[in-house]
Write a protein that holds these residues in place. Structure first.
Motif, PDB file in Angstrom:
ATOM      1  N   PRO A  80       0.796  -1.229   0.000  1.00 43.32           N
ATOM      2  CA  PRO A  80       0.000   0.000   0.000  1.00 43.32           C
ATOM      3  C   PRO A  80       0.825   1.273   0.000  1.00 43.32           C
ATOM      4  CG  PRO A  80      -0.003  -1.007   2.184  1.00 43.32           C
ATOM      5  CD  PRO A  80       0.674  -1.978   1.263  1.00 43.32           C
ATOM      6  N   GLN A  81       2.101   1.168   0.372  1.00 40.06           N
ATOM      7  CA  GLN A  81       2.985   2.322   0.383  1.00 40.06           C
ATOM      8  C   GLN A  81       4.066   2.169  -0.679  1.00 40.06           C
ATOM      9  OE1 GLN A  81       3.253   5.170   2.785  1.00 40.06           O
ATOM     10  NE2 GLN A  81       1.091   4.658   3.036  1.00 40.06           N
ATOM     11  N   CYS A  82       4.393   3.282  -1.340  1.00 43.04           N
ATOM     12  CA  CYS A  82       5.511   3.310  -2.283  1.00 43.04           C
ATOM     13  C   CYS A  82       6.691   3.980  -1.578  1.00 43.04           C
ATOM     14  CB  CYS A  82       5.129   4.093  -3.535  1.00 43.04           C
ATOM     15  SG  CYS A  82       6.464   4.270  -4.729  1.00 43.04           S
ATOM     16  N   HIS A  83       7.829   3.291  -1.559  1.00 44.96           N
ATOM     17  CA  HIS A  83       8.999   3.788  -0.845  1.00 44.96           C
ATOM     18  C   HIS A  83      10.107   4.124  -1.839  1.00 44.96           C
ATOM     19  CE1 HIS A  83       7.087   2.506   2.845  1.00 44.96           C
ATOM     20  NE2 HIS A  83       6.951   1.286   2.351  1.00 44.96           N
ATOM     21  N   ASP A  84      10.512   5.396  -1.871  1.00 48.92           N
ATOM     22  CA  ASP A  84      11.653   5.837  -2.663  1.00 48.92           C
ATOM     23  C   ASP A  84      12.827   6.075  -1.719  1.00 48.92           C
ATOM     24  OD1 ASP A  84       9.910   5.847  -4.795  1.00 48.92           O
ATOM     25  OD2 ASP A  84       9.690   8.024  -4.859  1.00 48.92           O
ATOM     26  N   LEU A  85      14.026   5.793  -2.198  1.00 46.06           N
ATOM     27  CA  LEU A  85      15.224   5.961  -1.383  1.00 46.06           C
ATOM     28  C   LEU A  85      16.124   7.024  -1.983  1.00 46.06           C
ATOM     29  CD1 LEU A  85      17.346   5.201   0.776  1.00 46.06           C
ATOM     30  CD2 LEU A  85      18.091   3.351  -0.764  1.00 46.06           C
ATOM     31  N   LEU A  86      16.388   8.069  -1.219  1.00 45.95           N
ATOM     32  CA  LEU A  86      17.396   9.051  -1.603  1.00 45.95           C
ATOM     33  C   LEU A  86      18.676   8.711  -0.858  1.00 45.95           C
ATOM     34  CD1 LEU A  86      18.373  11.659  -2.957  1.00 45.95           C
ATOM     35  CD2 LEU A  86      17.481  12.910  -0.966  1.00 45.95           C
ATOM     36  N   MET A  87      19.704   8.343  -1.604  1.00 45.51           N
ATOM     37  CA  MET A  87      21.008   8.020  -1.018  1.00 45.51           C
ATOM     38  C   MET A  87      21.998   9.110  -1.399  1.00 45.51           C
ATOM     39  SD  MET A  87      22.775   5.940   0.881  1.00 45.51           S
ATOM     40  CE  MET A  87      21.918   4.348   0.894  1.00 45.51           C
ATOM     41  N   THR A  88      22.592   9.739  -0.409  1.00 43.38           N
ATOM     42  CA  THR A  88      23.604  10.773  -0.612  1.00 43.38           C
ATOM     43  C   THR A  88      24.826  10.419   0.229  1.00 43.38           C
ATOM     44  OG1 THR A  88      22.994  12.202   1.246  1.00 43.38           O
ATOM     45  CG2 THR A  88      21.705  12.446  -0.797  1.00 43.38           C
ATOM     46  N   PRO A  89      25.911  11.175   0.106  1.00 44.62           N
ATOM     47  CA  PRO A  89      27.064  10.916   0.981  1.00 44.62           C
ATOM     48  C   PRO A  89      26.730  11.049   2.463  1.00 44.62           C
ATOM     49  CG  PRO A  89      27.741  12.225  -0.900  1.00 44.62           C
ATOM     50  CD  PRO A  89      26.248  12.145  -0.956  1.00 44.62           C
ATOM     51  N   ASP A  90      25.614  11.730   2.793  1.00 43.88           N
ATOM     52  CA  ASP A  90      25.194  11.859   4.193  1.00 43.88           C
ATOM     53  C   ASP A  90      24.418  10.654   4.691  1.00 43.88           C
ATOM     54  OD1 ASP A  90      26.352  14.401   4.419  1.00 43.88           O
ATOM     55  OD2 ASP A  90      24.542  15.366   3.625  1.00 43.88           O
ATOM     56  N   GLY A  91      24.094   9.718   3.764  1.00 40.96           N
ATOM     57  CA  GLY A  91      23.364   8.530   4.177  1.00 40.96           C
ATOM     58  C   GLY A  91      21.997   8.433   3.515  1.00 40.96           C
ATOM     59  N   PRO A  92      21.201   7.421   3.913  1.00 41.69           N
ATOM     60  CA  PRO A  92      19.899   7.192   3.276  1.00 41.69           C
ATOM     61  C   PRO A  92      18.795   8.068   3.863  1.00 41.69           C
ATOM     62  CG  PRO A  92      20.324   5.474   4.884  1.00 41.69           C
ATOM     63  CD  PRO A  92      21.545   6.353   4.873  1.00 41.69           C
ATOM     64  N   ARG A  93      17.839   8.374   2.994  1.00 37.49           N
ATOM     65  CA  ARG A  93      16.623   9.050   3.435  1.00 37.49           C
ATOM     66  C   ARG A  93      15.463   8.461   2.647  1.00 37.49           C
ATOM     67  NH1 ARG A  93      14.814  15.284   2.312  1.00 37.49           N
ATOM     68  NH2 ARG A  93      12.819  15.192   3.406  1.00 37.49           N
ATOM     69  N   TRP A  94      14.421   8.034   3.345  1.00 37.47           N
ATOM     70  CA  TRP A  94      13.277   7.395   2.696  1.00 37.47           C
ATOM     71  C   TRP A  94      12.162   8.404   2.501  1.00 37.47           C
ATOM     72  CZ3 TRP A  94      13.604   2.649   0.653  1.00 37.47           C
ATOM     73  CH2 TRP A  94      14.666   1.834   1.091  1.00 37.47           C
TER      74      TRP A  94
END
Length: 267
Positions: free
Chosen positions: A181-195
């Motif tokens: 039911p949820q769509c999860h996108d992952l932003l990965m940067t040098p600072d780490g992951p963010r969902w």
């Protein structure tokens, strides 16, 4: 100062993806859009009937001419089609020092192939190292990394890190091909992951979602926003465009998202 973004991508004659979606997105977000067309497609909401690439000399001429006159602040890369186009784009962007959002378009919503297999190595070698942000979906990330499509958050994180090791400075790995039911996108940067998560909308009108998201990030970068703020704003804009997609009646297949959901009058 007028914020100007450039899209380098293929044309979608049906208007839902590609150059057309990018320019609509730029306009909806208050950014002037310029374009370099890498290919013509005979396309609608159901199929891609024909693809005709632009020659590398024509792609190079478009890039040089646009940059000669316009104060471009960010670049979005979409459908590039083949190796010569990728080389022309890489050479045209060399030394410009601009934010580049790379959407590695490989397959249309209809299932038709939009990037030749022998061009993937060129994409990895020539454009990933130029990408401020790479925005693959799960199948595209799998092809770029040579791994099976990610099925968990841990696998998404591993593939995003692998793509950064290949040269991308940051990765937005889109979870639209996942389930639940949820769509999860992952932003990965040098600072780490963010969902970034959002409800999965029950609609088949999702043509151009990837183009729209990457164009929205480029538009926000052109305004001068930092990357994480630009991605958050673009994600929010796309969710609104998907939520309003069924208010449009366009075609008989996978219709487009509603790029102008915030400004068109509601039925």
């Amino acid at each position: 100062m007028t914020a100007i973004a450039l899209t380098i991508a293929g044309s979608d004659s049906g208007g839902g993806a590609g150059i057309q979606a990018d320019l609509k997105t730029f306009s909806a977000l208050g950014v002037y859009g310029a374009s370099v067309i890498t290919a013509l497609t005979a396309q609608n909401t159901r199929t891609v009937a024909r693809v005709q690439p632009a020659g590398p000399a024509m792609i190079a001429a478009q890039i040089a001419t646009v940059f000669d006159d316009l104060d471009i602040r960010a670049v979005k890369l979409g459908m590039l089609g083949d190796g010569p186009a990728i080389r022309a784009v890489a050479e045209g962007l060399a030394g410009r020092g601009l934010p580049v959002v790379l959407d590695p378009v490989m397959v249309a919503k209809s299932g038709d192939t939009l990037l030749a297999d022998d061009a993937i190595d060129g994409l990895r070698a020539l454009l990933l190292p130029r990408a401020t942000l790479l925005t693959p979906n799960l199948p595209e990330a799998a092809r770029l990394t040579g791994a099976p499509p990610a099925r968990s958050r841990d696998q998404m994180r591993d593939q995003a890190l692998a793509l950064m090791q290949m040269g991308a400075r940051a990765v937005l790995l889109k979870g639209g091909h996942g389930h639940g039911p949820q769509c999860h996108d992952l932003l990965m940067t040098p600072d780490g992951p963010r969902w970034l998560s959002a409800p999965r909308h029950a609609t088949r009108n999702t043509h151009g979602t990837g183009c729209t998201l990457s164009a929205a990030v480029a538009a926000e970068l052109a305004k001068g926003r930092p990357l994480q703020e630009a991605v958050t704003a673009a994600h929010r804009y796309l969710q609104g465009a998907i939520a309003a997609a069924d208010s449009l009646t366009v075609g008989q297949g996978h219709g487009p998202v509603h790029h102008f959901h915030a400004v068109w009058p509601h039925a």
